[in-house]
Design a protein around this motif. Structure first.
Motif, short mmCIF file in Angstrom:
data_model
loop_
_atom_site.label_atom_id
_atom_site.label_comp_id
_atom_site.label_asym_id
_atom_site.label_seq_id
_atom_site.Cartn_x
_atom_site.Cartn_y
_atom_site.Cartn_z
N LEU A 77 -2.77 9.59 -14.65
CA LEU A 77 -4.15 9.11 -14.73
C LEU A 77 -4.23 7.79 -15.48
O LEU A 77 -4.98 6.88 -15.08
CB LEU A 77 -5.04 10.16 -15.40
CG LEU A 77 -5.35 11.41 -14.57
CD1 LEU A 77 -6.16 12.40 -15.38
CD2 LEU A 77 -6.10 11.05 -13.29
N ARG A 78 -3.48 7.67 -16.54
CA ARG A 78 -3.51 6.41 -17.30
C ARG A 78 -2.90 5.27 -16.49
O ARG A 78 -3.39 4.14 -16.56
CB ARG A 78 -2.76 6.62 -18.62
CG ARG A 78 -3.53 7.51 -19.58
CD ARG A 78 -2.67 8.04 -20.71
NE ARG A 78 -3.43 8.96 -21.55
CZ ARG A 78 -2.90 9.87 -22.33
NH1 ARG A 78 -1.57 10.01 -22.38
NH2 ARG A 78 -3.66 10.67 -23.06
N GLU A 79 -1.85 5.56 -15.73
CA GLU A 79 -1.29 4.51 -14.89
C GLU A 79 -2.28 4.07 -13.81
O GLU A 79 -2.29 2.91 -13.42
CB GLU A 79 0.01 5.01 -14.24
CG GLU A 79 1.17 5.13 -15.22
CD GLU A 79 2.42 5.71 -14.58
OE1 GLU A 79 2.32 6.22 -13.44
OE2 GLU A 79 3.49 5.65 -15.22
N PHE A 80 -3.10 5.00 -13.35
CA PHE A 80 -4.14 4.65 -12.38
C PHE A 80 -5.25 3.82 -13.02
O PHE A 80 -6.04 3.21 -12.30
CB PHE A 80 -4.76 5.91 -11.80
CG PHE A 80 -3.88 6.68 -10.84
CD1 PHE A 80 -2.73 6.11 -10.30
CD2 PHE A 80 -4.22 7.97 -10.47
CE1 PHE A 80 -1.94 6.81 -9.41
CE2 PHE A 80 -3.42 8.68 -9.57
CZ PHE A 80 -2.28 8.11 -9.04
N GLY A 81 -5.34 3.82 -14.35
CA GLY A 81 -6.43 3.13 -15.01
C GLY A 81 -7.68 3.98 -15.14
O GLY A 81 -8.79 3.46 -15.24
N ALA A 139 -0.25 3.54 -8.01
CA ALA A 139 -0.94 3.06 -9.21
C ALA A 139 -1.47 1.65 -9.00
O ALA A 139 -2.60 1.32 -9.37
CB ALA A 139 -0.01 3.12 -10.42
N ALA A 140 -0.65 0.80 -8.38
CA ALA A 140 -1.09 -0.57 -8.12
C ALA A 140 -2.28 -0.59 -7.16
O ALA A 140 -3.22 -1.38 -7.33
CB ALA A 140 0.07 -1.39 -7.56
N ALA A 141 -2.25 0.28 -6.15
CA ALA A 141 -3.37 0.33 -5.20
C ALA A 141 -4.65 0.78 -5.88
O ALA A 141 -5.73 0.22 -5.62
CB ALA A 141 -3.01 1.26 -4.04
N GLU A 173 0.84 -1.19 0.00
CA GLU A 173 0.00 0.00 0.00
C GLU A 173 0.88 1.24 0.00
O GLU A 173 1.95 1.26 0.61
CB GLU A 173 -0.89 0.01 1.25
CG GLU A 173 -1.95 -1.07 1.25
CD GLU A 173 -3.00 -0.85 0.18
OE1 GLU A 173 -3.20 0.31 -0.23
OE2 GLU A 173 -3.62 -1.83 -0.24
N PRO A 174 0.47 2.30 -0.72
CA PRO A 174 1.30 3.49 -0.77
C PRO A 174 1.35 4.21 0.57
O PRO A 174 0.35 4.30 1.27
CB PRO A 174 0.61 4.36 -1.83
CG PRO A 174 -0.81 3.92 -1.79
CD PRO A 174 -0.78 2.45 -1.47
N GLY A 175 2.49 4.72 0.92
CA GLY A 175 2.64 5.55 2.11
C GLY A 175 2.51 7.00 1.74
O GLY A 175 2.29 7.34 0.58
N PRO A 176 2.65 7.89 2.72
CA PRO A 176 2.46 9.32 2.48
C PRO A 176 3.37 9.87 1.40
O PRO A 176 3.00 10.81 0.71
CB PRO A 176 2.79 9.94 3.86
CG PRO A 176 2.54 8.85 4.84
CD PRO A 176 2.92 7.59 4.13
N ALA A 177 4.60 9.32 1.24
CA ALA A 177 5.53 9.85 0.26
C ALA A 177 5.55 9.01 -1.01
O ALA A 177 6.42 9.17 -1.86
CB ALA A 177 6.92 9.93 0.86
N ASP A 178 4.60 8.09 -1.16
CA ASP A 178 4.66 7.12 -2.23
C ASP A 178 3.66 7.39 -3.34
O ASP A 178 3.43 6.55 -4.18
CB ASP A 178 4.41 5.72 -1.65
CG ASP A 178 4.86 4.62 -2.62
OD1 ASP A 178 4.20 3.57 -2.62
OD2 ASP A 178 5.82 4.83 -3.37
N HIS A 179 3.01 8.58 -3.34
CA HIS A 179 2.06 8.86 -4.42
C HIS A 179 2.82 9.07 -5.72
O HIS A 179 4.01 9.34 -5.74
CB HIS A 179 1.20 10.07 -4.07
CG HIS A 179 1.98 11.33 -3.86
ND1 HIS A 179 2.45 11.69 -2.62
CD2 HIS A 179 2.39 12.29 -4.72
CE1 HIS A 179 3.11 12.82 -2.72
NE2 HIS A 179 3.09 13.21 -3.99
N VAL A 180 2.11 8.97 -6.83
CA VAL A 180 2.68 9.11 -8.17
C VAL A 180 3.81 8.10 -8.37
O VAL A 180 4.81 8.37 -9.00
CB VAL A 180 3.19 10.54 -8.44
CG1 VAL A 180 3.25 10.79 -9.93
CG2 VAL A 180 2.30 11.58 -7.80
N THR A 181 3.68 6.95 -7.80
CA THR A 181 4.65 5.87 -7.98
C THR A 181 3.89 4.61 -8.35
O THR A 181 2.65 4.57 -8.32
CB THR A 181 5.43 5.61 -6.68
OG1 THR A 181 4.53 5.04 -5.72
CG2 THR A 181 6.04 6.89 -6.12
#
Length: 324
Positions: free
Chosen positions: A87-91, A25-27, A13-21
């Motif tokens: 956005l595309r990586e997020f699906g 995207a996997a989450a 799961e992404p942490g506070p500093a892990d957005h745009v990674t």
């Protein structure tokens, strides 16, 4: 809309500093994959000319009056190409270019930019805007004829009455064309002279078939705008920032209204305010999930309602909204 990517591999799961990674995207992909969706449709994302967007960011940084004086860090402060990639990586299979004028004389120019952006960004729903001014009917008609699929109206920033007589022919044209309008008309994060449900009620009394999408669920006047949606069957609401920790601290959604929100489940649409949000994108999705309204409601809100409204291509066999 083309089907979204397949099921992603598990990742932390992404942490506070892990957005745009890859982690975030996997989450995000796990979220919609678990629901059996081909991706997300986000009706409230901002793309506009870069110099205009940078001025918007400067306004947030300076804690301008319309931010309510609240610190508002921009999580996705990236250049245009990078933002579409995120956005595309997020699906997110379809999104919008919510742009708006803050004064007369801007809308036609913004519409020209948006038409070009839509041409070079096929997963963006061609967006247009308007302002009460002489000639508004003509440039709204031009935008419709050029293929605009959604309009953006910002009562708070534009500081205008949506029931202004100058807008009457434009509202009539858009009602006839059945083109949705995402409209920021609630009094959050700071009230304006013409925000709140009463001006919108006057517009709908004249144009009951107008396809208004009330941005931010109308916060903080949530219940009043739910009432308008219950009264007018073409009125919808988007979830932008609603139920997030950030919004709940400022304007909490009344829990007594959750049954009404569930009852309108076929007219609630996912919105995020990307990129201008002070938290990771995944948090908006998690905030919706923790309402406990069920997977069918989430499927409808996060994809199916908007896909049907905008006539997006649905993969064969995809379940339609069924909230009963």
């Amino acid at each position: 809309m083309a089907p979204g990517p397949g099921h992603p591999a598990d990742s932390p799961e992404p942490g506070p500093a892990d957005h745009v990674t890859g982690g975030e995207a996997a989450a995000v992909r796990r979220f919609w994959s678990r629901l059996g969706l081909p991706g997300l449709v986000d009706v409230h994302t901002h793309f506009m000319p870069e110099r205009v967007l940078h001025k918007v960011w400067d306004y947030f940084d300076a804690l301008g009056p319309l931010t309510g004086g609240v610190e508002w860090p921009i999580t996705y402060r990236k250049e245009e190409a990078e933002r579409t990639t995120v956005l595309r990586e997020f699906g997110v299979g379809a999104f919008t270019a919510m742009l708006y004028p803050h004064k007369p004389g801007m809308a036609r120019w913004l519409n020209g930019w948006a038409a070009d952006f839509a041409r070079r960004t096929p997963d963006c729903l061609h967006t247009a805007t308007l302002h009460p001014e002489p000639g508004v009917e003509a440039y709204v008609r031009d935008a419709v004829e050029a293929g605009a699929r959604v309009f953006k109206a910002h009562v708070q920033v534009g500081a205008y009455d949506p029931a202004d007589e100058l807008l009457e022919p434009a509202w009539g044209l858009l009602a006839e064309a059945r083109i949705p309008i995402v409209i920021h008309c609630g009094s959050g994060p700071a009230p304006g002279k013409h925000t709140g449900p009463d001006p919108i009620a006057r517009v709908l009394a004249r144009h009951p078939r107008l396809r208004l999408i009330i941005a931010h669920l109308g916060m903080p006047e949530y219940e009043e705008f739910l009432g308008l949606a219950e009264q007018y069957e073409e009125v919808r609401l988007d979830t932008t920032m609603a139920f997030t920790d950030f919004a709940e601290q400022l304007t909490p959604f009344p829990r007594r209204a959750l049954p009404r929100l569930a009852g309108l489940g076929d007219r609630i649409l996912l919105g995020s305010d990307f990129p201008n949000i002070p938290y990771p994108y995944i948090h908006q999705l998690q905030a919706l999930e923790r309402l406990g309204l069920g997977d069918a409601w989430l499927r409808a809100v996060c994809h199916d309602n908007a896909a049907q409204l905008f006539g997006l291509e649905l993969p064969a066999g995809l379940r339609r909204p069924n909230l009963t």
